[in-house]
Design an enzyme around this catalytic site. Structure first.
Site, mmCIF file in Angstrom:
data_model
loop_
_atom_site.group_PDB
_atom_site.id
_atom_site.type_symbol
_atom_site.label_atom_id
_atom_site.label_comp_id
_atom_site.label_asym_id
_atom_site.label_seq_id
_atom_site.Cartn_x
_atom_site.Cartn_y
_atom_site.Cartn_z
ATOM 1 N N LYS A 47 -11.001 -59.222 40.796
ATOM 2 C CA LYS A 47 -10.420 -59.233 39.469
ATOM 3 C C LYS A 47 -11.497 -59.300 38.394
ATOM 4 C CE LYS A 47 -7.016 -62.301 41.544
ATOM 5 N NZ LYS A 47 -6.620 -63.707 41.624
ATOM 6 N N GLU A 103 -18.419 -53.315 37.984
ATOM 7 C CA GLU A 103 -18.470 -54.657 38.584
ATOM 8 C C GLU A 103 -18.895 -55.692 37.553
ATOM 9 O OE1 GLU A 103 -17.486 -56.822 40.325
ATOM 10 O OE2 GLU A 103 -18.255 -56.863 42.352
ATOM 11 N N ASP A 107 -25.028 -60.177 42.563
ATOM 12 C CA ASP A 107 -25.726 -61.420 42.922
ATOM 13 C C ASP A 107 -26.582 -61.162 44.158
ATOM 14 O OD1 ASP A 107 -26.544 -64.001 43.299
ATOM 15 O OD2 ASP A 107 -24.562 -64.883 43.457
ATOM 16 N N LYS A 135 -28.220 -60.836 38.812
ATOM 17 C CA LYS A 135 -29.015 -62.045 39.040
ATOM 18 C C LYS A 135 -30.287 -61.683 39.800
ATOM 19 C CE LYS A 135 -25.392 -65.593 39.185
ATOM 20 N NZ LYS A 135 -24.779 -66.610 40.070
ATOM 21 N N PHE A 156 -24.712 -70.315 38.313
ATOM 22 C CA PHE A 156 -23.316 -69.901 38.431
ATOM 23 C C PHE A 156 -22.713 -69.781 37.048
ATOM 24 C CE2 PHE A 156 -18.778 -70.298 39.254
ATOM 25 C CZ PHE A 156 -18.639 -69.364 40.270
ATOM 26 N N VAL A 157 -22.203 -68.586 36.741
ATOM 27 C CA VAL A 157 -21.648 -68.356 35.404
ATOM 28 C C VAL A 157 -20.154 -68.028 35.473
ATOM 29 C CG1 VAL A 157 -23.806 -67.646 34.318
ATOM 30 C CG2 VAL A 157 -22.415 -65.926 35.496
ATOM 31 N N ASP A 163 -14.797 -66.120 37.379
ATOM 32 C CA ASP A 163 -13.991 -67.333 37.477
ATOM 33 C C ASP A 163 -14.670 -68.454 38.222
ATOM 34 O OD1 ASP A 163 -13.781 -65.914 40.048
ATOM 35 O OD2 ASP A 163 -12.387 -67.525 40.556
HETATM 36 P P1 XMP Z 1 -22.708 -60.635 45.767
HETATM 37 O O1 XMP Z 1 -23.478 -61.865 46.210
HETATM 38 O O2 XMP Z 1 -21.972 -60.024 46.883
HETATM 39 O O3 XMP Z 1 -21.676 -61.274 44.775
HETATM 40 O O4 XMP Z 1 -23.582 -59.671 44.994
HETATM 41 C C1 XMP Z 1 -20.818 -60.515 44.069
HETATM 42 C C2 XMP Z 1 -19.554 -61.270 43.801
HETATM 43 O O5 XMP Z 1 -19.754 -62.671 43.866
HETATM 44 C C3 XMP Z 1 -19.134 -63.334 42.815
HETATM 45 N N1 XMP Z 1 -20.162 -64.048 42.036
HETATM 46 C C4 XMP Z 1 -19.925 -64.858 41.009
HETATM 47 N N2 XMP Z 1 -18.767 -65.226 40.441
HETATM 48 N N3 XMP Z 1 -19.961 -66.553 38.892
HETATM 49 C C5 XMP Z 1 -18.789 -66.084 39.379
HETATM 50 O O6 XMP Z 1 -17.757 -66.410 38.835
HETATM 51 C C6 XMP Z 1 -21.165 -66.238 39.412
HETATM 52 O O7 XMP Z 1 -22.199 -66.703 38.922
HETATM 53 C C7 XMP Z 1 -21.143 -65.340 40.535
HETATM 54 N N4 XMP Z 1 -22.128 -64.810 41.293
HETATM 55 C C8 XMP Z 1 -21.482 -64.019 42.201
HETATM 56 C C9 XMP Z 1 -18.436 -62.274 42.035
HETATM 57 O O8 XMP Z 1 -17.089 -62.231 42.430
HETATM 58 C C10 XMP Z 1 -19.092 -60.990 42.417
HETATM 59 O O9 XMP Z 1 -18.238 -59.884 42.385
HETATM 60 MG MG MG Z 2 -16.279 -59.653 41.504
#
Ligand code: XMP
Ligand code: MG
Length: 183
Positions: A47, A103, A107, A135, A156-157, A163
């Site tokens: 979402k 997206e 991360d 990130k 973490f944001v 969310d």
């Molecule tokens: P990856 O690690 O697969 O992560 O690149 C992507 C998904 O992880 C969630 N994500 C976050 N959600 N604050 C959030 O609310 C954050 O700081 C954060 N870092 C990663 C997110 O759903 C993203 O699509």
């Molecule tokens: Mg996401």
């Protein structure tokens, strides 16, 4: 509850509402140029990308198609599980389509590398990525987003689609949640 009350849970603003909108407008101009005379299918990752899709697509002065996928790589907490699962698949076939994934955040890259491979294997003509945030950990993986809104520190944001336990998505800016709320 008033929005100002929710904002009080934010320790520090990382990207303001104005900065987000200005950057999305710049990226839209770039995308218009890059995709001139070409097909363009925006695929939003639910979402988190809802806000980005809504705002970015409205900056585009051209026709687009829109579709959505929901995948999960995170549980209820703030740690990546490394497992990607399709919760909602695309409505349409993407054979020979020019796909731009929208997206919220890159991360570890687990989600987007998996998604890129998945969409490519369905026969898309091209698969590119637009991510609002990236990130530093993303540097370690082989995901190369063509369009990046902002590089942010590894904290973490929440906000602007992101969310914490499904909350804070409706903040118009991106910020770091006060530590006492999740530790
Ligand atoms: P990856 O690690 O697969 O992560 O690149 C992507 C998904 O992880 C969630 N994500 C976050 N959600 N604050 C959030 O609310 C954050 O700081 C954060 N870092 C990663 C997110 O759903 C993203 O699509
Ligand atoms: Mg996401």
């Amino acid at each position: 509850m008033e929005l100002s009350k929710i904002s009080g849970d934010i320790e520090k603003v990382v990207v303001t509402e104005e900065q987000i909108q200005k950057r999305l407008k710049e990226l839209a101009a770039q995308v218009e140029k890059d995709y001139e005379g070409r097909d363009l299918l925006l695929i939003g990752v639910l979402k988190g990308a809802v806000m980005a899709m809504a705002d970015f697509s409205r900056h585009l002065q051209r026709h687009i198609d829109m579709d959505w996928m929901a995948v999960s790589s995170y549980g209820a907490g703030t740690q990546s599980s490394g497992v990607v699962r399709i919760l909602k698949d695309l409505d349409k076939d993407i054979l020979n389509r020019e796909v731009l994934i929208i997206e919220d955040i890159l991360d570890t890259g687990l989600t987007l590398s998996w998604l890129t491979e998945n969409l490519t294997s369905r026969g898309a003509k091209s698969v590119n990525i637009l991510t609002v945030l990236r990130k530093p950990d993303a540097a370690k993986v082989s995901v190369n987003p063509k369009y990046v809104g902002f590089d942010i520190p590894s904290e973490f944001v929440v906000g602007y689609g992101l969310d914490f336990n499904e909350k804070y998505r409706n903040l118009p800016f991106i910020g770091v949640l006060a530590k006492h709320l999740y530790s």
